[in-house]
Design an enzyme around this catalytic site. Structure first.
Site, PDB file in Angstrom:
ATOM      1  N   GLU A  95      -3.717 -22.471 -26.035  1.00  0.00           N
ATOM      2  CA  GLU A  95      -4.345 -22.627 -24.724  1.00  0.00           C
ATOM      3  C   GLU A  95      -5.515 -23.567 -24.963  1.00  0.00           C
ATOM      4  O   GLU A  95      -6.460 -23.217 -25.671  1.00  0.00           O
ATOM      5  CB  GLU A  95      -4.829 -21.283 -24.173  1.00  0.00           C
ATOM      6  CG  GLU A  95      -5.314 -21.430 -22.740  1.00  0.00           C
ATOM      7  CD  GLU A  95      -6.392 -20.430 -22.352  1.00  0.00           C
ATOM      8  OE1 GLU A  95      -6.607 -20.224 -21.153  1.00  0.00           O
ATOM      9  OE2 GLU A  95      -7.055 -19.872 -23.250  1.00  0.00           O
ATOM     10  N   HIS A 143      -1.476 -15.663 -16.260  1.00  0.00           N
ATOM     11  CA  HIS A 143      -2.352 -14.600 -15.757  1.00  0.00           C
ATOM     12  C   HIS A 143      -3.718 -15.126 -15.280  1.00  0.00           C
ATOM     13  O   HIS A 143      -4.518 -14.360 -14.765  1.00  0.00           O
ATOM     14  CB  HIS A 143      -2.565 -13.566 -16.859  1.00  0.00           C
ATOM     15  CG  HIS A 143      -3.291 -14.153 -18.030  1.00  0.00           C
ATOM     16  ND1 HIS A 143      -2.733 -15.114 -18.840  1.00  0.00           N
ATOM     17  CD2 HIS A 143      -4.539 -13.948 -18.496  1.00  0.00           C
ATOM     18  CE1 HIS A 143      -3.614 -15.465 -19.765  1.00  0.00           C
ATOM     19  NE2 HIS A 143      -4.707 -14.765 -19.577  1.00  0.00           N
ATOM     20  N   ASP A 144      -3.970 -16.428 -15.475  1.00  0.00           N
ATOM     21  CA  ASP A 144      -5.268 -16.997 -15.092  1.00  0.00           C
ATOM     22  C   ASP A 144      -5.204 -17.839 -13.829  1.00  0.00           C
ATOM     23  O   ASP A 144      -6.159 -18.550 -13.510  1.00  0.00           O
ATOM     24  CB  ASP A 144      -5.798 -17.890 -16.226  1.00  0.00           C
ATOM     25  CG  ASP A 144      -6.229 -17.090 -17.440  1.00  0.00           C
ATOM     26  OD1 ASP A 144      -6.579 -15.909 -17.275  1.00  0.00           O
ATOM     27  OD2 ASP A 144      -6.199 -17.653 -18.548  1.00  0.00           O
ATOM     28  N   ASP A 175      -5.389 -18.153 -27.683  1.00  0.00           N
ATOM     29  CA  ASP A 175      -6.361 -18.153 -26.599  1.00  0.00           C
ATOM     30  C   ASP A 175      -7.505 -19.146 -26.861  1.00  0.00           C
ATOM     31  O   ASP A 175      -8.097 -19.122 -27.945  1.00  0.00           O
ATOM     32  CB  ASP A 175      -6.932 -16.731 -26.509  1.00  0.00           C
ATOM     33  CG  ASP A 175      -7.772 -16.501 -25.280  1.00  0.00           C
ATOM     34  OD1 ASP A 175      -7.210 -16.463 -24.176  1.00  0.00           O
ATOM     35  OD2 ASP A 175      -9.001 -16.358 -25.433  1.00  0.00           O
ATOM     36  N   ASP A 229      -0.556 -12.578 -28.378  1.00  0.00           N
ATOM     37  CA  ASP A 229      -1.709 -13.389 -27.994  1.00  0.00           C
ATOM     38  C   ASP A 229      -2.717 -13.285 -29.127  1.00  0.00           C
ATOM     39  O   ASP A 229      -3.045 -12.186 -29.570  1.00  0.00           O
ATOM     40  CB  ASP A 229      -2.310 -12.805 -26.697  1.00  0.00           C
ATOM     41  CG  ASP A 229      -2.730 -13.868 -25.714  1.00  0.00           C
ATOM     42  OD1 ASP A 229      -3.528 -14.734 -26.121  1.00  0.00           O
ATOM     43  OD2 ASP A 229      -2.293 -13.816 -24.555  1.00  0.00           O
TER      44      ASP A 229
END
Ligand code: GLC
Length: 604
Positions: free
Chosen positions: A279, A357-358, A221, A112
């Site tokens: 993302e 994970h969000d 990210d 990430d």
């Protein structure tokens, strides 16, 4: 065909297009038992122990959410040092060993990359905050107060709200140097100033550090937030009851975003054979997205699109995470098939995902997570995901149909995520105990909190679901259902005698099938069928040469539904059903699908 891309590269084979990527949320994946770190936090050695497991499932790439040194205000998305591993997770040599172990299994590691912001504990920021003359002052975004209110409190430069706590200003005051700094997510996550070329060079350096170590690429990210409108204007007032307003229009795909991404490509990515996925929240326009993920864009391979993830949101108050609406199957069909077709037409590439994970758990959001239907729903989603075109991302626990944790869990103690805590605190301030408002907030937490994806992985029926040793305390409570919903039970499920696969077994088989017929499933064309049907989701996936053609039919309801196969589609055999191992029914013009049943037919 889009006029911008007369020669499409959509079906050109690439390893990163065919890969199955598995996202590990390291704190909750697995605690190693043979090291001393049995403290209820997952760690790198624990991940390494599960490499054979992941290989067996059909995974090619493991993507780790951040494991770098961090104060963990936002679970590692607040990085204090890009080049060291948080001791909770292990060390750099553990990661080197993980890379080697994955390689031995013909697998790869993806990291990430969180370079829109750093932690306020990062040495760059500590240095930047030292004084207005610090050589690193301009590495972050500092602005004077707009003024001071009647009580002498500094007024932030504009009215932007924090993304993970909308009752708070996106600007954090620094008493010592009497200026604000920009913190879009939480006050502990400070926006890097990409306008400063030194920052960009430092980011390239971090990327090269990891690529040289052998990682195969990055999930980036909130990468489309790196360029901000330098006039930092006030955002329009969308919610008059709130002091601060969502400001995303001023920092999403901002003025220099594509320039920055081209720079990253030219200076770093083009020199390696990488997988890259951005993302990219708040952007839905294909023309804009294709500038990033088009096959000749020279930015990223693909990006996560959130349209389906936000299907439950009421879109009237900007970032409407904390809202809930009923949606129709045709809306979901429209979103998913829309992106399938659009990316092919525009010569881009899809990142296929239903969980991360969000987000809350997919089986709880898109199907039905009751004991009666959870397994059916999970397998239906497995059929959906493994038959959509693009690179497939699977999130830990999705392969066993993990669901949201129960409503009864105490919101004051069991929700750990900073976003949930901010929301719950704000709700308690707004709504007294016993009111409808507070009850609604609690429902929203149970349906939408990120925490649901972050409970420990359920490996077995052993204490703590086998996530950690019995005498350790997991950092988050294990979901109550772990005795029945766990990897071990599902891997050992006696499918021969039951005539049905467990959720895990179904995923494994479906992944294999996808890989075997990748020309159709990964690269092929997409045609939706019976588009207006609110109960059935059906489509055809066909390889470019027309040799492979598959019909997917899914019943999205809790009762049986009969469906007539369109007369121009010739199913030569029904290959599988999510609910039985024996191939379903003889070929007829109509089929009856049980509640949440999905079937796959071969049309060659
Ligand atoms: C991304 C991450 C999320 C994090 C945020 C700030 O959206 O996925 O977990 O809170 O960025 O870094």
């Amino acid at each position: 065909m889009c006029t911008m891309c007369p020669k499409s590269h959509y079906s050109t084979p690439k390893w990163w297009k065919e890969a199955v990527v598995y996202q590990v949320y390291p704190a909750s994946f697995n605690c190693s038992t043979h090291t001393s770190k049995t403290n209820g936090w997952g760690d790198v050695t624990g991940i390494m122990d599960k490499v054979p497991y992941l290989k067996g499932l059909g995974v090619d790439i493991v993507w780790l959410s951040p494991i770098y040194t961090s104060p963990q205000i936002d679970m590692g998305y607040d990085i204090a040092d890009y080049k060291s591993i948080d001791p909770r997770y292990g060390s750099l040599s553990d990661v080197d060993l993980l890379i080697r172990t994955l390689r031995d299994h013909d697998m790869k590691l993806m990291m990430d990359l969180v370079v829109n912001h750093t932690s306020d504990q990062h040495s760059w920021f500590v240095e930047s905050a030292r004084s207005k003359d610090s050589p690193k002052r301009d590495w972050y975004i500092w602005r004077p107060a707009k003024g001071f209110d009647d009580d002498g409190n500094p007024v932030p430069p504009n009215n932007w709200a924090q993304i993970l706590g909308d009752a708070l200003s996106a600007w954090t005051w620094h008493e010592e140097t009497q200026e604000f700094y920009l913190t879009l997510h939480t006050s502990a996550q400070v926006e890097l100033n990409w306008e400063n070329p030194e920052v960009i060079v430092a980011v390239y350096d971090v990327m090269k550090f990891w690529l040289r170590r052998g990682v195969c690429g990055f999930r980036m990210d909130v990468i489309n937030l790196i360029s901000k409108d330098q006039s930092f204007p006030d955002a329009p007032i969308i919610d008059p009851s709130s002091k601060y307003q969502p400001g995303e229009q001023f920092y999403t795909n901002g003025p220099r975003f594509h320039e920055f991404m081209h720079g990253m490509y030219d200076n770093v990515l083009s020199k390696y054979d990488t997988i890259t996925v951005g993302e990219t929240p708040y952007v839905t326009d294909i023309e804009e997205i294709i500038k990033t993920v088009g096959s000749t864009a020279k930015e990223l391979n693909m990006a996560f699109n959130f349209d389906h993830m936000e299907i439950e949101d009421i879109k009237t108050k900007g970032d409407s995470k904390w809202s809930l609406r009923d949606w129709k199957l045709t809306e979901l069909k429209g979103i998913l098939s829309g992106w399938q077709k659009r990316m092919k037409q525009w010569d881009g590439w899809n990142a296929i995902f239903l969980e991360c994970h969000d987000q809350a758990r997919s089986v709880s959001r898109y199907t039905n997570d009751s004991d009666e239907f959870r397994e059916r729903g999970a397998k239906l989603l497995a059929l959906l995901e493994t038959t959509l075109g693009g690179t497939m991302f699977l999130y830990q626990g999705q392969e066993i149909g993990m669901r949201n944790f129960p409503f009864e869990w105490d919101p004051d103690t069991e929700y750990k995520d900073v976003e949930s805590v901010n929301f719950w605190n704000k709700s308690k301030e707004l709504h007294p105990v016993g009111t409808e408002g507070l009850a609604k907030a609690r429902t929203l937490l149970q349906k939408k909190a990120r925490d649901h994806a972050r409970t420990p992985m359920q490996w077995s029926a052993a204490p703590h679901a086998g996530f950690t040793v019995p005498d350790a305390t997991p950092w988050m409570r294990v979901n109550d259902d772990y005795k029945t919903v766990n990897v071990e039970t599902q891997m050992c499920f006696p499918w021969q005698s039951k005539g049905e696969l467990s959720v895990w077994q179904y995923w494994q088989q479906a992944i294999q099938h996808r890989k075997l017929y990748k020309d159709a499933f990964v690269y092929g064309g997409f045609e939706d069928l019976d588009y207006h049907n609110e109960k059935i989701f059906a489509y055809l996936r066909t390889s470019a040469d027309g040799k492979d053609s598959w019909l997917v039919v899914m019943n999205w309801t809790t009762s049986a539904v009969e469906w007539t196969v369109p007369s121009d589609i010739h199913v030569t055999r029904w290959v599988s059903s999510t609910l039985q191992t024996a191939p379903p029914v003889a070929i007829k013009s109509s089929i009856t699908l049980r509640a949440f049943e999905g079937v796959l037919g071969c049309c060659n």
